[in-house]
Write a protein that holds these residues in place. Structure first.
Motif, short mmCIF file in Angstrom:
data_model
loop_
_atom_site.label_atom_id
_atom_site.label_comp_id
_atom_site.label_asym_id
_atom_site.label_seq_id
_atom_site.Cartn_x
_atom_site.Cartn_y
_atom_site.Cartn_z
N UNK A 136 164.77 33.58 -23.47
CA UNK A 136 163.64 34.13 -24.09
C UNK A 136 164.39 35.35 -25.03
N UNK A 137 165.31 36.11 -24.25
CA UNK A 137 165.99 36.92 -25.01
C UNK A 137 166.87 36.82 -26.35
N UNK A 138 167.48 35.59 -26.19
CA UNK A 138 167.86 35.04 -27.46
C UNK A 138 167.05 34.81 -28.53
N UNK A 139 165.88 34.29 -28.18
CA UNK A 139 164.82 33.86 -29.17
C UNK A 139 164.18 35.15 -29.86
N UNK A 140 164.13 36.41 -28.99
CA UNK A 140 163.66 37.63 -29.62
C UNK A 140 164.62 38.30 -30.34
N UNK A 163 176.26 33.56 -30.75
CA UNK A 163 176.14 33.67 -29.19
C UNK A 163 174.74 33.29 -29.13
N UNK A 164 173.58 34.01 -29.57
CA UNK A 164 172.40 33.71 -29.41
C UNK A 164 171.89 32.21 -29.70
N UNK A 165 172.54 31.60 -30.80
CA UNK A 165 172.29 30.27 -31.05
C UNK A 165 172.76 29.42 -29.99
N UNK A 166 173.85 29.43 -29.63
CA UNK A 166 174.51 28.54 -28.54
C UNK A 166 173.61 28.79 -27.22
N UNK A 167 173.07 29.93 -26.96
CA UNK A 167 172.06 29.93 -25.64
C UNK A 167 170.65 29.06 -25.85
N UNK A 168 170.31 29.05 -27.14
CA UNK A 168 169.26 28.21 -27.37
C UNK A 168 169.79 26.70 -27.19
N UNK A 169 170.99 26.38 -27.40
CA UNK A 169 171.32 24.94 -27.21
C UNK A 169 171.20 24.67 -26.12
N UNK A 170 171.32 25.36 -25.15
CA UNK A 170 171.14 25.08 -23.64
C UNK A 170 169.88 25.33 -22.99
N UNK A 171 168.91 25.68 -24.07
CA UNK A 171 167.57 25.98 -23.48
C UNK A 171 166.64 24.82 -23.00
N UNK A 172 165.14 25.18 -22.85
CA UNK A 172 164.67 24.16 -21.94
C UNK A 172 163.34 24.09 -22.65
#
Length: 289
Positions: A136-140, A163-172
């Motif tokens: 959620x922090x990455x999306x914001x 980094x934020x894009x890579x966080x989304x890669x492993x998101x749910x």
């Protein structure tokens, strides 16, 4: 009864928007000596630059927009560079006009976003044991970055953006779609079965209603609802954060993307409606008379 499957997001490559090329030629590139913009254009025209993923192409365009004004001002004093000045100004305007589409390509049509929403197996303990606020922090954060860029602030922390894009890669997001489909299958079948039951048993004796109440309390309220409620709460949070970015880029997004987005949100919303319908059906089963 056929159960509608969760809507599949189109391939990332199919959602990439075509952009007009505004690269500076080799001779013009050499004339940019003394401008930081020369380094940016050099990176974009290199072999690696031509094969850069959407996120890197966006970052290079932002770098161009940051450095272009100073370079234009530097060249305006040279009488023999007015044609190049005009070319740079045209490129600057074009990149500004295409910026929303470039951001769309790097985010909503990027490989990370595709992986984020790809339906996948539901982990044991989901969502409480396997989710993180980092998604959620990455999306914001990405939404805030995009908003700043569209407002004309072209400063970009390249490493943080990636980094934020890579966080989304492993998101749910995809797990939510899989869980929602499981809910659709459960409630659609059981609402039909219970509806048929109430038709066959117009008035149940008190003893049967007591048994039904016990079963409902144990298996629905005590099991299904406890599993589904936090999932729907997580879905709402993910939807809200995703919609903020999607709303920001809606005018730049393709009709195909907007259609999938609408189907996705409607599918999740329908899950809530099925839950309400199931509760009403259970009440009719317990008190059919």
């Amino acid at each position: 009864m056929a159960i509608a499957a969760a809507p599949r997001k189109p391939r990332a490559e199919a959602l990439q928007l075509e952009l007009q090329n505004s690269d500076i030629g080799t001779l013009d590139f050499l004339a940019l000596t003394g401008c930081e913009l020369q380094i940016t254009i050099g990176k974009r025209n290199s072999s690696l630059g031509k094969l850069a993923p959407p996120s890197q192409r966006l970052l290079l365009d932002l770098e161009f927009l940051r450095h272009a004004p100073a370079c234009i001002a530097h060249l305006e004093s040279k009488a023999d560079q007015q044609e190049l000045v005009s070319l740079l100004e045209q490129s600057q305007i074009l990149k500004q006009q295409q910026l929303a589409r470039q951001i769309h390509n790097a985010t909503l049509a990027g490989p990370e976003w595709h992986q984020f929403w790809k339906p996948q197996k539901i982990p044991v303990g989901y969502p409480s044991d396997t989710t993180s606020d980092q998604v959620l922090q990455a999306l914001d954060a990405i939404t805030a970055m995009a908003d700043n860029w569209l407002r004309g602030d072209y400063v970009a922390d390249s490493q943080m953006f990636e980094t934020h894009l890579n966080t989304l890669r492993s998101g749910d997001g995809g797990v939510i779609l899989s869980a929602t489909q499981t809910g659709h299958e459960f409630f659609s079948r059981w609402n039909t079965t219970l509806g048929e039951y109430t038709q066959q048993h117009a008035c149940s004796p008190e003893s049967r209603r007591t048994i039904l109440e016990t079963v409902i309390a144990k298996y629905f309220a005590g099991s299904v609802q406890q599993w589904l409620a936090p999932i729907m709460s997580r879905a709402e949070n993910i939807q809200q954060a995703s919609n903020q970015l999607e709303n920001l880029l809606s005018q730049a997004s393709s009709a195909e993307y907007n259609r999938w987005r609408e189907q996705r949100d409607d599918y999740i919303q329908a899950m809530k409606s099925l839950t309400v319908a199931h509760v009403k059906t259970l009440k009719r089963v317990i008190n059919p008379c």
